[in-house]
Design an enzyme around this catalytic site. Structure first.
Site, PDB file in Angstrom:
ATOM      1  CE  LYS A 170      -2.330  -6.499  -4.476  1.00 22.71           C
ATOM      2  NZ  LYS A 170      -3.105  -5.422  -5.127  1.00 22.71           N
ATOM      3  CD  GLU A 195       3.877   0.858  -8.096  1.00 21.97           C
ATOM      4  OE1 GLU A 195       4.012   0.552  -9.287  1.00 21.97           O
ATOM      5  OE2 GLU A 195       2.987   1.649  -7.701  1.00 21.97           O
ATOM      6  CG  MET A 244      -1.988  -1.042   1.231  1.00 19.00           C
ATOM      7  SD  MET A 244      -3.011  -0.973   2.723  1.00 19.00           S
ATOM      8  CE  MET A 244      -1.950  -1.862   3.889  1.00 19.00           C
ATOM      9  N   GLY A 253      -8.573  -7.980  -1.992  1.00 17.04           N
ATOM     10  CA  GLY A 253      -9.731  -7.148  -2.323  1.00 17.04           C
ATOM     11  C   GLY A 253     -10.938  -7.402  -1.441  1.00 17.04           C
ATOM     12  CB  CYS A 302      -0.983   0.384  -9.456  1.00 16.91           C
ATOM     13  SG  CYS A 302      -1.286   2.098  -8.934  1.00 16.91           S
TER      14      CYS A 302
END
Length: 411
Positions: A154, A42, A18, A214, A115
């Site tokens: 991801k 990231e 995050m 999620g 993202c």
């Protein structure tokens, strides 16, 4: 290459990557409460390639420091076998260079392919990679072949289940260790329902571990819900983002800790590892949420330093004690370095306590200019400077040779 790490992605509860949240204090706190694996926020490949790896002896951390001295990534021994480094990249060779830079300090490498934010997609990173499977294959294959640590990625789901499953099957063939799937399309946001059926279809179609992500909005309100989400998706593991951001003790099998205790635990890590106060403040605000208008929230909002944050949470004494310990440790290390310098230093170097005060010189004039002019008048060769960076504080020090003599300042 052979993977020589015990990191496993089956049956795990994982802190999701995050932005602004997944810094060292949050990662360590999540581990304390029961997370098995933690992902860092990231970090962009180009930014990381500008960094130098620095061992911070005062904090006992490994820091990756940008040219402007900002710490881009900080880690420590406590998480070395549990932290996965997530990067944003759209280039296989850059991704490999970053992976090699951090490989010895982390447990795995992840590529962000989910993202949806413009800062990521406009550079062909994040969710933009989902429409370029050739590039995905190139990046992941290069990493799997080039480093010894496990590689993961991801993603978000595609418009159709069939296309998503086909993409994941292609990704699986690159040799990655696991794949995290955020069960929303790139245009969907947290308020949209998570597509458990798509994650389940993926889990049933591949043999590598699938990490379901999620579920914070629809499923995960407490620890027991983690298993419910895992069963609904048939996933190997569960990755938690916002539910952990709001209260990282969601990983705690015994149930939530009081929010005040969680926030104080977070602050202890933030002070212990010299986290920038703006990042600390941001993370605490995410925990307070609807309590931001309380007296406590207003004090936090007004805080403009780590010390003021500590005082807002009645931890002023802890801040003072920890700061004093660090200052003493820094002084001790500086004395040790100075003693080592004295033992190895050239005995012909003349030491002088000379401090540069800009106010004592005319505008645009420096001591070097004066020294150069003096050498010209006295018909000496121009001064020669040997400059090195001290590892402890990263300050620069120089020895200057003038008229066949060597000098350096002790200040």
């Amino acid at each position: 290459m052979t993977v020589n790490t015990p990191l496993c992605f089956r049956g795990k509860k994982i802190l999701a990557p995050m932005v602004r949240v997944g810094t060292l204090p949050m990662r360590l706190l999540a581990l304390d409460y029961g997370a098995d694996i933690v992902y860092c926020e990231e970090l962009i490949d180009i930014k990381m390639l500008q960094c130098k790896r620095v061992i911070n002896e005062v904090l006992e951390t490994v820091d990756f420091v940008a040219p402007n001295d900002r710490v881009v990534f900080r880690t420590c021994e406590r998480e070395r076998e549990r932290v996965v480094f997530q990067m944003g990249s759209a280039d296989a060779e850059r991704a490999l260079a970053v992976a090699k830079l951090v490989e010895s300090d982390v447990a795995g490498i992840d590529i962000n392919m989910g993202c949806p934010k413009e800062y990521s997609t406009k550079a062909s990173m994040g969710a933009a990679l989902l429409s370029d499977p050739d590039k995905i294959e190139s990046i992941l294959t290069t990493l799997v072949k080039g480093i010894c640590k496990p590689v993961t990625c991801k993603i978000r789901i595609l418009p159709s289940v069939e296309d998503t499953v086909n993409l994941v099957k292609r990704i699986e063939k690159t040799g990655i260790a696991a794949i995290a799937v955020h069960g929303r399309k790139k245009e969907e946001r947290p308020q949209h329902p998570v597509h458990c059926d798509v994650i389940k279809a993926i889990s049933e179609a591949v043999s590598i571990p699938v990490i379901a992500n999620g579920g914070s909005h629809d499923f995960i309100k407490e620890y027991a819900d983690i298993e419910t989400f895992q069963k609904a998706t048939a996933a190997s593991s569960v990755m938690i983002a916002r539910a952990a951001m709001w209260n990282p003790s969601v990983f705690r099998k015994e149930g939530f800790c009081p929010l005040k205790d969680v926030m104080q635990d977070y602050i202890r890590y933030a002070v212990r590892y010299d986290n920038h106060y703006t990042n600390t403040k941001y993370c605490l605000c995410q925990m307070l949420r609807e309590q931001l208008e309380t007296t406590q929230g207003k004090k936090l909002h007004a805080a403009q330093s780590t010390q003021e944050i500590c005082e807002a949470f009645e931890m002023g004494d802890f801040y003072e004690e920890t700061t004093a310990i660090f200052e003493a440790k820094k002084a001790s290390l500086e004395t040790k370095v100075q003693d080592e310098d004295d033992q190895t230093e050239d005995p012909d170097v003349i030491k002088m306590a000379v401090r540069f005060d800009k106010r004592e010189y005319p505008p645009q004039i420096t001591p070097k200019m004066y020294l150069l002019e003096w050498c010209r008048k006295e018909k000496h060769p121009q001064p020669v400077y040997e400059t090195v960076q001290r590892p402890l504080d990263r300050l620069f020090c120089s020895v200057v040779t003038v008229a066949e003599r060597k000098y350096r300042s002790t200040l």
